[in-house]
Scaffold this motif. Structure first.
Motif, PDB file in Angstrom:
ATOM      1  N   TYR A   1      39.591  94.003 -39.329  1.00  0.00           N
ATOM      2  CA  TYR A   1      38.840  94.342 -40.537  1.00  0.00           C
ATOM      3  C   TYR A   1      39.791  95.047 -41.491  1.00  0.00           C
ATOM      4  O   TYR A   1      40.431  96.031 -41.117  1.00  0.00           O
ATOM      5  N   LYS A   2      39.851  94.563 -42.694  1.00  0.00           N
ATOM      6  CA  LYS A   2      40.754  95.143 -43.680  1.00  0.00           C
ATOM      7  C   LYS A   2      40.034  96.255 -44.424  1.00  0.00           C
ATOM      8  O   LYS A   2      39.059  96.007 -45.130  1.00  0.00           O
ATOM      9  N   ARG A   3      40.467  97.472 -44.260  1.00  0.00           N
ATOM     10  CA  ARG A   3      39.878  98.612 -44.973  1.00  0.00           C
ATOM     11  C   ARG A   3      40.805  98.982 -46.120  1.00  0.00           C
ATOM     12  O   ARG A   3      41.893  99.493 -45.924  1.00  0.00           O
ATOM     13  N   TRP A   4      40.359  98.718 -47.335  1.00  0.00           N
ATOM     14  CA  TRP A   4      41.210  98.900 -48.496  1.00  0.00           C
ATOM     15  C   TRP A   4      41.423 100.379 -48.783  1.00  0.00           C
ATOM     16  O   TRP A   4      40.533 101.185 -48.642  1.00  0.00           O
ATOM     17  N   LYS A   5      42.636 100.717 -49.268  1.00  0.00           N
ATOM     18  CA  LYS A   5      42.960 102.116 -49.535  1.00  0.00           C
ATOM     19  C   LYS A   5      42.265 102.648 -50.792  1.00  0.00           C
ATOM     20  O   LYS A   5      41.782 103.757 -50.817  1.00  0.00           O
ATOM     21  N   LEU A   6      42.233 101.838 -51.858  1.00  0.00           N
ATOM     22  CA  LEU A   6      41.730 102.327 -53.134  1.00  0.00           C
ATOM     23  C   LEU A   6      40.246 102.674 -53.045  1.00  0.00           C
ATOM     24  O   LEU A   6      39.415 101.852 -52.676  1.00  0.00           O
ATOM     25  N   GLN A   7      39.940 103.920 -53.382  1.00  0.00           N
ATOM     26  CA  GLN A   7      38.561 104.405 -53.336  1.00  0.00           C
ATOM     27  C   GLN A   7      38.106 105.014 -54.664  1.00  0.00           C
ATOM     28  O   GLN A   7      36.915 105.189 -54.887  1.00  0.00           O
TER      29      GLN A   7
END
Length: 529
Positions: free
Chosen positions: A144-150
């Motif tokens: 699962y790819k958890r993107w850094k940008l929040q």
């Protein structure tokens, strides 16, 4: 002639990459993390919108402080960032998950490791059971790819981030940190992801919203279920309109930390906006100014309106700064307002407000003023009041008070003499302003003798002695200079002040003031001669 610093190797590498836009877009996945900030700045300054859009999607830090790159909002660049975010959010909604049959768990895991190493922002490895054709169940492993940008930050914040490739101001995510924190987690489902946040500081005015805000709010409104619009600092100028209320409904109100209201509000308008204040659970500063009471408003109506407003204070557990300026509704109701503030205040500012005897006396009994660091009573007419409540308040805050503002309060010689013992005990006082009051040379001399040993005091603003004026009230520059020099010498015998200023009333011809600060500075109109 200034010598311009040569470009760094990182900047040269970024320019080389941007010389071929299609290559730059293709190479983003393999771009070292330290190249992202300088490459983004280069692409931003040169208008490479397609590269910027892709960089938003691949951004390796939790925060993108885009506002720091713009002196004023640029609709085109905001549009590029929002388009990139739309693509990123779409990818998050439909992640590409390489599914490998785990007939032999070790073999499947070994096949996934090379993929894992090529994806620096993958953080979660999940075991799942998939039903294949024929009804057979097979355990599988998924990445699962958890993107850094929040966070997209549109505020005009300091540019520290762009000066440091690591972005340490916002998050510790150097390549070493990424490798160190990359851990395998097995579980039936991926942890819930917090909503994406867009930060902006807002100044809402009576006129219609500008093109930038109109576009941004429309974009946010269409995606409310997927992101939060956050605002730390909110200012409202002019009477609130339906547009103002629409914006308030769109905001994540618990993100607001500072609210300033600068407008001629009728009490009814203030009460209508009160429910929005009640939802600002993390509010730290509230400033309300220019609230007038129509002549036809009865006492009962005033109390009802105040109750609607002050009841919202009960949920403000973080409120530390309360400021009221020219709030005419306050007279006779100060206790009703302050008793709803349940947390100790750091700043209490009540300026240019008419107060009653009961209001003034309540200040000395207000329990949440015992830890005050800043007390402002500028423009409060104290001529006919006893200063005993203020003396009690100063005694109770003697070890915490940093600044005291009593400008233009109409304080007389006898009143200030009674206040001197309490002032001399304010050991942490850094700023003191009492100019704008009519005080004699004798009283000012006593004041400086009492405060001369306050070692923290560094900014002092006093009125020029009454003896500086002639019988007609005209300033006498030579006499003023001599008297102020004598007062300055008293302080210098004990310590070296940073700022020590004596000022007169405004000049009758030009409105400027005579000021003494190691010499007389005077206005240029003929009456100064």
């Amino acid at each position: 002639m200034s010598i311009q610093s040569p470009p760094t190797l990182l900047e040269l590498a970024g320019r080389s990459l941007l010389s071929n836009k299609s290559r730059a877009v293709l190479d983003l996945e393999d771009l070292p993390i330290e190249l992202f900030p300088p490459l983004f700045v280069e692409a931003f300054s040169r208008g490479h919108t397609e590269v910027l859009k892709k960089m938003v999607q691949a951004w390796p830090f939790t925060r993108l402080p885009l506002g720091a790159l713009m002196r004023k909002p640029q609709l085109e660049m905001i549009q590029v960032a929002l388009d990139g975010l739309d693509m990123l959010l779409a990818q998050q909604d439909h992640p590409r998950l390489p599914m490998l049959p785990a007939r032999r768990g070790g073999e499947a895991l070994a096949m996934l490791i090379p993929i894992w190493e090529r994806l620096p922002d993958v953080e979660v490895l999940v075991a799942a059971v998939v039903t294949h054709e024929g009804g057979s169940n097979c355990p599988c492993l998924s990445l699962y790819k958890r993107w850094k940008l929040q966070v997209l930050d549109l505020r005009d914040v300091p540019q520290n981030f762009w000066r440091m490739w690591s972005g340490a101001v916002f998050d510790a995510c150097s390549p070493e940190d990424i490798k160190k924190n990359r851990t395998l987690k097995l579980g039936p489902a991926m942890a819930a992801k917090p909503p994406f946040k867009v930060f902006i500081d807002l100044s809402l005015r009576k006129r219609p919203l500008d093109e930038f805000l109109t576009h941004l709010f429309l974009w946010v409104r269409q995606r409310r279920d997927r992101l939060h619009l956050c605002c730390n600092r909110l200012k409202i100028f002019g009477k609130p309109t339906r547009h103002t209320r629409k914006v308030l409904r769109l905001l994540q109100l618990d993100s607001v930390q500072k609210v300033e209201v600068h407008c001629a509000w009728a009490p009814s308008t203030l009460a209508a906006c009160a429910p929005f204040l009640g939802q600002m659970r993390n509010l730290r500063k509230l400033l309300v100014s220019q609230v007038y009471v129509p002549a036809y408003t009865s006492q009962e109506e005033q109390e009802q309106l105040l109750a609607q407003l002050t009841s919202q204070f009960l949920g403000m557990d973080c409120l530390r700064k309360f400021c009221a300026n020219a709030v005419f509704l306050l007279e006779g109701h100060l206790e009703q307002v302050l008793r709803h503030l349940k947390t100790p205040l750091e700043t209490l500012s009540i300026t240019n407000c008419p107060l009653s005897d009961s209001d003034w006396n309540y200040l000395s009994r207000y329990p949440n003023a015992r830890q005050l660091r800043h007390l402002e009573l500028r423009g409060i007419k104290l001529t006919d009041f006893s200063l005993e409540p203020l003396q009690i308040l100063l005694d109770s805050t003697a070890t915490t008070l940093n600044s005291l503002d009593l400008e233009a309060c109409g304080i007389t010689d006898s009143q200030l003499q009674a206040l001197l013992p309490a002032l001399s005990r304010c050991s942490q006082l850094v700023i003191m302003s009492i100019h704008g009051n009519r005080l004699s040379m004798s009283t000012l001399r006593d004041l400086l003798l009492h405060t001369a040993r306050l070692s923290q005091l560094s900014i002092e603003l006093y009125p020029a002695p009454l003896e500086s004026y002639d019988a007609r009230g005209t300033i006498h520059p030579g006499r003023c200079s001599q008297l102020c020099a004598e007062l300055t010498a008293i302080v210098r015998d004990f310590r070296q002040p940073n700022i020590l200023v004596f000022s007169t009333v405004p000049c009758r011809r030009c409105g400027s003031k005579f000021m003494y600060n190691q010499g007389l500075i005077h206005c240029s109109c003929p009456t100064a001669a």
